[in-house]
Design an enzyme around this catalytic site. Structure first.
Site, PDB file in Angstrom:
ATOM      1  N   ASN A 166       0.892  -1.078  -0.103  1.00 40.91           N
ATOM      2  CA  ASN A 166       0.147  -0.159   0.165  1.00 40.91           C
ATOM      3  C   ASN A 166       0.872   1.345  -0.130  1.00 40.91           C
ATOM      4  O   ASN A 166       1.854   1.307   0.573  1.00 40.91           O
ATOM      5  CB  ASN A 166      -0.869   0.209   1.123  1.00 40.91           C
ATOM      6  CG  ASN A 166      -1.888   1.051   1.131  1.00 40.91           C
ATOM      7  OD1 ASN A 166      -2.921   1.174   0.219  1.00 40.91           O
ATOM      8  ND2 ASN A 166      -1.820   2.445   1.734  1.00 40.91           N
ATOM      9  N   TRP A 171      -1.515   8.082  10.098  1.00 41.39           N
ATOM     10  CA  TRP A 171      -2.417   7.420   8.991  1.00 41.39           C
ATOM     11  C   TRP A 171      -3.751   7.469   9.980  1.00 41.39           C
ATOM     12  O   TRP A 171      -3.844   6.834  11.095  1.00 41.39           O
ATOM     13  CB  TRP A 171      -2.263   6.064   8.674  1.00 41.39           C
ATOM     14  CG  TRP A 171      -1.354   5.266   9.630  1.00 41.39           C
ATOM     15  CD1 TRP A 171      -1.981   4.792  10.733  1.00 41.39           C
ATOM     16  CD2 TRP A 171      -0.184   4.495   8.961  1.00 41.39           C
ATOM     17  NE1 TRP A 171      -0.956   3.979  11.392  1.00 41.39           N
ATOM     18  CE2 TRP A 171      -0.112   3.677  10.370  1.00 41.39           C
ATOM     19  CE3 TRP A 171       0.688   4.434   7.989  1.00 41.39           C
ATOM     20  CZ2 TRP A 171       1.154   2.914  10.425  1.00 41.39           C
ATOM     21  CZ3 TRP A 171       1.560   3.552   8.173  1.00 41.39           C
ATOM     22  CH2 TRP A 171       1.837   2.754   9.312  1.00 41.39           C
ATOM     23  N   TYR A 177       0.402  10.159   4.080  1.00 40.52           N
ATOM     24  CA  TYR A 177       0.177  10.533   5.327  1.00 40.52           C
ATOM     25  C   TYR A 177       1.075  11.492   5.988  1.00 40.52           C
ATOM     26  O   TYR A 177       2.432  10.854   5.745  1.00 40.52           O
ATOM     27  CB  TYR A 177      -0.016   9.406   6.333  1.00 40.52           C
ATOM     28  CG  TYR A 177      -0.491   7.991   5.718  1.00 40.52           C
ATOM     29  CD1 TYR A 177      -2.017   8.149   5.471  1.00 40.52           C
ATOM     30  CD2 TYR A 177      -0.153   6.970   5.541  1.00 40.52           C
ATOM     31  CE1 TYR A 177      -2.772   6.959   4.992  1.00 40.52           C
ATOM     32  CE2 TYR A 177      -0.552   5.892   4.991  1.00 40.52           C
ATOM     33  CZ  TYR A 177      -1.856   5.804   4.451  1.00 40.52           C
ATOM     34  OH  TYR A 177      -2.586   4.569   3.993  1.00 40.52           O
ATOM     35  N   ARG A 178       1.066  12.800   6.386  1.00 39.20           N
ATOM     36  CA  ARG A 178       1.852  13.530   6.686  1.00 39.20           C
ATOM     37  C   ARG A 178       2.745  13.165   8.063  1.00 39.20           C
ATOM     38  O   ARG A 178       2.312  12.278   8.825  1.00 39.20           O
ATOM     39  CB  ARG A 178       0.936  14.959   7.259  1.00 39.20           C
ATOM     40  CG  ARG A 178       0.572  14.633   8.770  1.00 39.20           C
ATOM     41  CD  ARG A 178       0.266  16.136   9.222  1.00 39.20           C
ATOM     42  NE  ARG A 178      -0.546  15.827  10.740  1.00 39.20           N
ATOM     43  CZ  ARG A 178      -1.507  16.033  10.786  1.00 39.20           C
ATOM     44  NH1 ARG A 178      -2.402  16.903  10.184  1.00 39.20           N
ATOM     45  NH2 ARG A 178      -2.039  15.742  12.137  1.00 39.20           N
ATOM     46  N   GLU A 180      -1.527   1.051  -5.281  1.00 41.24           N
ATOM     47  CA  GLU A 180      -1.449   2.534  -5.782  1.00 41.24           C
ATOM     48  C   GLU A 180      -0.255   2.547  -6.890  1.00 41.24           C
ATOM     49  O   GLU A 180      -0.443   3.492  -7.700  1.00 41.24           O
ATOM     50  CB  GLU A 180      -1.229   3.507  -4.818  1.00 41.24           C
ATOM     51  CG  GLU A 180      -2.123   3.792  -3.944  1.00 41.24           C
ATOM     52  CD  GLU A 180      -2.510   3.108  -2.774  1.00 41.24           C
ATOM     53  OE1 GLU A 180      -1.811   1.737  -2.699  1.00 41.24           O
ATOM     54  OE2 GLU A 180      -3.825   3.070  -2.024  1.00 41.24           O
ATOM     55  N   ASP A 238      -4.230  22.391   8.969  1.00 47.81           N
ATOM     56  CA  ASP A 238      -4.435  21.311   7.930  1.00 47.81           C
ATOM     57  C   ASP A 238      -5.346  21.856   6.833  1.00 47.81           C
ATOM     58  O   ASP A 238      -5.490  22.863   6.954  1.00 47.81           O
ATOM     59  CB  ASP A 238      -5.508  20.161   9.070  1.00 47.81           C
ATOM     60  CG  ASP A 238      -5.126  18.928   8.327  1.00 47.81           C
ATOM     61  OD1 ASP A 238      -4.880  18.631   7.204  1.00 47.81           O
ATOM     62  OD2 ASP A 238      -4.785  18.039   9.288  1.00 47.81           O
TER      63      ASP A 238
HETATM   64  C1  LIG Z   1      -1.527  16.787   0.801  1.00 53.59           C
HETATM   65  C2  LIG Z   1      -2.251  15.727   1.434  1.00 53.59           C
HETATM   66  C3  LIG Z   1      -1.866  15.126   2.982  1.00 53.59           C
HETATM   67  C4  LIG Z   1      -2.853  14.248   3.512  1.00 53.59           C
HETATM   68  N1  LIG Z   1      -2.369  13.743   4.913  1.00 53.59           N
HETATM   69  C5  LIG Z   1      -3.057  12.881   5.308  1.00 53.59           C
HETATM   70  C6  LIG Z   1      -2.946  12.410   6.533  1.00 53.59           C
HETATM   71  O1  LIG Z   1      -1.994  12.978   7.305  1.00 53.59           O
HETATM   72  N2  LIG Z   1      -3.574  11.450   7.213  1.00 53.59           N
HETATM   73  C7  LIG Z   1      -4.308  10.469   6.275  1.00 53.59           C
HETATM   74  O2  LIG Z   1      -4.940   9.547   6.981  1.00 53.59           O
HETATM   75  N3  LIG Z   1      -4.782  11.019   4.866  1.00 53.59           N
HETATM   76  C8  LIG Z   1      -4.156  11.940   4.534  1.00 53.59           C
HETATM   77  N4  LIG Z   1      -4.335  12.173   3.350  1.00 53.59           N
HETATM   78  C9  LIG Z   1      -5.317  11.690   2.544  1.00 53.59           C
HETATM   79  C10 LIG Z   1      -4.885  10.324   2.018  1.00 53.59           C
HETATM   80  O3  LIG Z   1      -3.654  10.416   1.393  1.00 53.59           O
HETATM   81  C11 LIG Z   1      -6.082   9.611   1.328  1.00 53.59           C
HETATM   82  O4  LIG Z   1      -7.079   9.454   2.134  1.00 53.59           O
HETATM   83  C12 LIG Z   1      -5.390   8.236   0.531  1.00 53.59           C
HETATM   84  O5  LIG Z   1      -6.653   7.567  -0.113  1.00 53.59           O
HETATM   85  C13 LIG Z   1      -4.898   7.213   1.804  1.00 53.59           C
HETATM   86  O6  LIG Z   1      -4.275   6.017   1.184  1.00 53.59           O
HETATM   87  P1  LIG Z   1      -4.918   4.738   1.489  1.00 53.59           P
HETATM   88  O7  LIG Z   1      -6.490   4.757   0.836  1.00 53.59           O
HETATM   89  O8  LIG Z   1      -4.131   3.930   0.692  1.00 53.59           O
HETATM   90  O9  LIG Z   1      -5.057   4.714   2.878  1.00 53.59           O
HETATM   91  C14 LIG Z   1      -3.705  13.274   2.781  1.00 53.59           C
HETATM   92  C15 LIG Z   1      -3.934  13.972   1.324  1.00 53.59           C
HETATM   93  C16 LIG Z   1      -2.977  14.984   0.877  1.00 53.59           C
HETATM   94  C17 LIG Z   1      -3.297  15.127  -0.640  1.00 53.59           C
HETATM   95 MN   LIG Z   2      -4.483   2.103  -0.291  1.00 46.74          MN
END
Ligand SMILES: Cc1cc2nc3c(=O)[nH]c(=O)nc-3n(C[C@H](O)[C@H](O)[C@H](O)COP(=O)(O)O)c2cc1C
Ligand SMILES: [Mn+2]
Length: 493
Positions: A180, A198, A184-185, A244, A293
């Protein structure tokens, strides 16, 4: 717009294209990664059409340059995904889905990897990659890198409030080995320790829970800077079954090359600028945040897993990309707009009656969606409302507004006019309770609260409407043509 015919090789290839097209501005004077870059970038994001990408050549306290606002306009986002307009991605996805027999949303999603595979977009393993030109295994040190602080209240008093804001976090399912990648910041605590933010609804968190259940240490890698399709894919809300990197391969029309980490079996894009390898101890938690945020508010500090750095690899002349989130419009709004287009054809597999969806930037994605449907039976709009709350990250949509298919939901002013005129609030509003986005701060509890659906379609007798629906005002075609013809005669331009 002339498009590049081959996939971008890496981040710097995309930067070169932006520069050639006059879409990038260099800043030659020294700037501070603490707040100064953030303020400059915020102003650029708020300038007409999202301004330009910014390349900061000289960073106080670091030998490496920083790039921001890479995707912060419709033009740059389309260029990043190598399409004329973001709508064209929907067309490509529809064509892909049409290759498979008609099935439901979930069956099709399950089929997607096979479809992608047929199309030869599977990530390809390579033995070496530029991301490992420099290997710092003995004494890894995050403080060498130009990691930014975005907003004054970011971080804890014990650290500088620096966050990696454009990370691609790679993990693997401990049992099935399925990879995966999520954005996630990353809150930097010190030279070798960070947070791992996450949210509990996300795939990375699910992998972590499985390691925790097994009592095993969890390997992970944070890659920063790759070709634009790869960076975007990390943010796409794909189902857990879809890698991804496979999706990125589809977007860039070429497989993503992956290289194995030095200290674990995690694979990362070989063309990355920087890779931070490490691990998480199951159950080890620490306060993460606060962080300014993308809602435009600080997301409050909370306990999140801790990431320990074991090795850092990077390109010799690394370029560090960062994004600033804050009050919209910011760069991530355009990434969200790309997602809106990517997911429309997927959502339409289950709801073919949906014509279009608009997630307005002011709603920061989880707060509002405007949806047009071809209504054909009583309660149809309410079915869509309930149905969408059951689909992936659409569960976070706090407000769903459903209008008839003749409304262009991209025209927010027209849509608002229709909604405000068409609604009888008691009859047409659905309020439900359920999970909310982690970033919602309005509900009384974190991650749980209420959402609202508004049925703003024309109401029928079967829906209890006792009166005839009025007709919308339109001038007759004959008079419009006459006035068109005589326009100059009246003395207008
Ligand atoms: C700039 C940016 C920062 C993000 N930061 C976070 C974060 O800190 N934590 C989080 O859970 N999702 C964050 N997201 C959203 C996730 O990247 C998004 O939900 C993504 O689908 C997560 O991948 P996953 O589906 O494989 O879990 C962020 C998105 C962007 C564009
Ligand atoms: Mn995913």
């Amino acid at each position: 717009m002339v498009l590049c015919l081959m996939a971008y090789k890496d981040l710097r290839n995309f930067i070169a294209v932006l520069e050639k097209k006059g879409l990038l501005q260099r800043v030659a004077v020294e700037v501070d990664p603490l707040l100064e870059i953030s303020e400059i970038t915020d102003r650029m994001c708020k300038s007409p059409k999202g301004g330009k990408a910014l390349f900061f050549e000289k960073i106080k306290g670091s030998a490496y340059p920083v790039i921001t606002n890479l995707f912060g306009s419709f033009e740059r986002m389309a260029l990043a995904l190598e399409v004329e307009r973001l709508d064209d991605i929907a067309g490509r996805i529809e064509a892909l889905l049409n290759q498979a027999p008609p099935k439901t949303f979930f069956e099709k999603l399950a089929l997607l990897p096979t479809l992608f595979e047929f199309s030869n977009y599977l990530p390809r393993k390579v033995r070496r990659g530029p991301c490992q030109e420099v290997i710092e295994q003995g004494d890894p040190d995050l403080s060498k890198f130009p990691i930014i602080k975005c907003w004054p209240g970011d971080g804890q008093p014990t650290d500088e409030g620096r966050f990696i804001t454009f990370p691609m976090v790679f993990t693997k399912d401990p049992e099935r080995g399925h990879p995966n990648c999520g954005m996630y910041r990353i809150h930097v605590y010190d030279k070798t320790t960070t947070g791992m933010h996450w949210h509990i609804h996300k795939d990375g968190a699910r992998h972590y829970d499985r390691y925790k259940a097994l009592g095993k240490k969890m390997p992970a890698a944070i890659a920063v800077g790759s070709d634009p399709a790869v960076i975007y894919a990390a943010s796409a809300p794909l189902p857990e079954s879809i890698d991804e990197m496979l999706f990125a391969g589809f977007l860039r029309r070429e497989p993503v090359e992956m290289v194995k980490c030095i200290t674990s079996d995690i694979e990362v894009p070989a063309n990355s600028e920087l890779v931070i390898e490490g691990y998480l101890e199951p159950g080890e938690m620490r306060i993460e945040g606060p962080f300014g945020d993308h809602t435009g508010f600080y997301s409050s500090a909370d306990y999140y897993p801790v990431f320990h750095v074991s090795c850092i690899t990077h390109r010799k002349d690394m370029i560090y990309p960062a994004t600033i989130v804050g009050k919209p419009p910011m760069e991530d709004c355009y990434m969200g707009k790309a997602t809106e287009r990517v997911f429309l054809p997927l959502i339409r597999l289950d709801f073919p009656e949906i014509r279009d969806i608009n997630l307005p930037m002011e709603g920061v994605f989880h707060n509002a969606a405007l949806i047009s449907i071809k209504k054909s039976y009583p309660g149809h709009a309410k079915k869509i409302i309930h149905g969408l709350w059951g689909k992936g990250q659409m569960m976070f949509a706090k407000l769903l507004i459903i209008v008839d298919s003749d409304v262009d939901v991209q025209n927010v002013s027209y849509t608002a006019w229709r909604v405000l005129n068409n609604v009888d609030w008691k009859r047409d509003v659905v309020i439900a309770e359920g999970p909310l986005d982690d970033l919602d701060h309005a509900a009384s509890w974190p991650r749980y609260g209420s959402k609202m659906g508004i049925d703003a379609t024309r109401k029928t007798r079967e829906e209890g409407m006792m009166r005839d629906w009025p007709e919308e005002l339109f001038m007759s075609e004959e008079i419009r043509k006459l006035v068109d013809r005589r326009w100059r005669e009246y003395g207008f331009d």
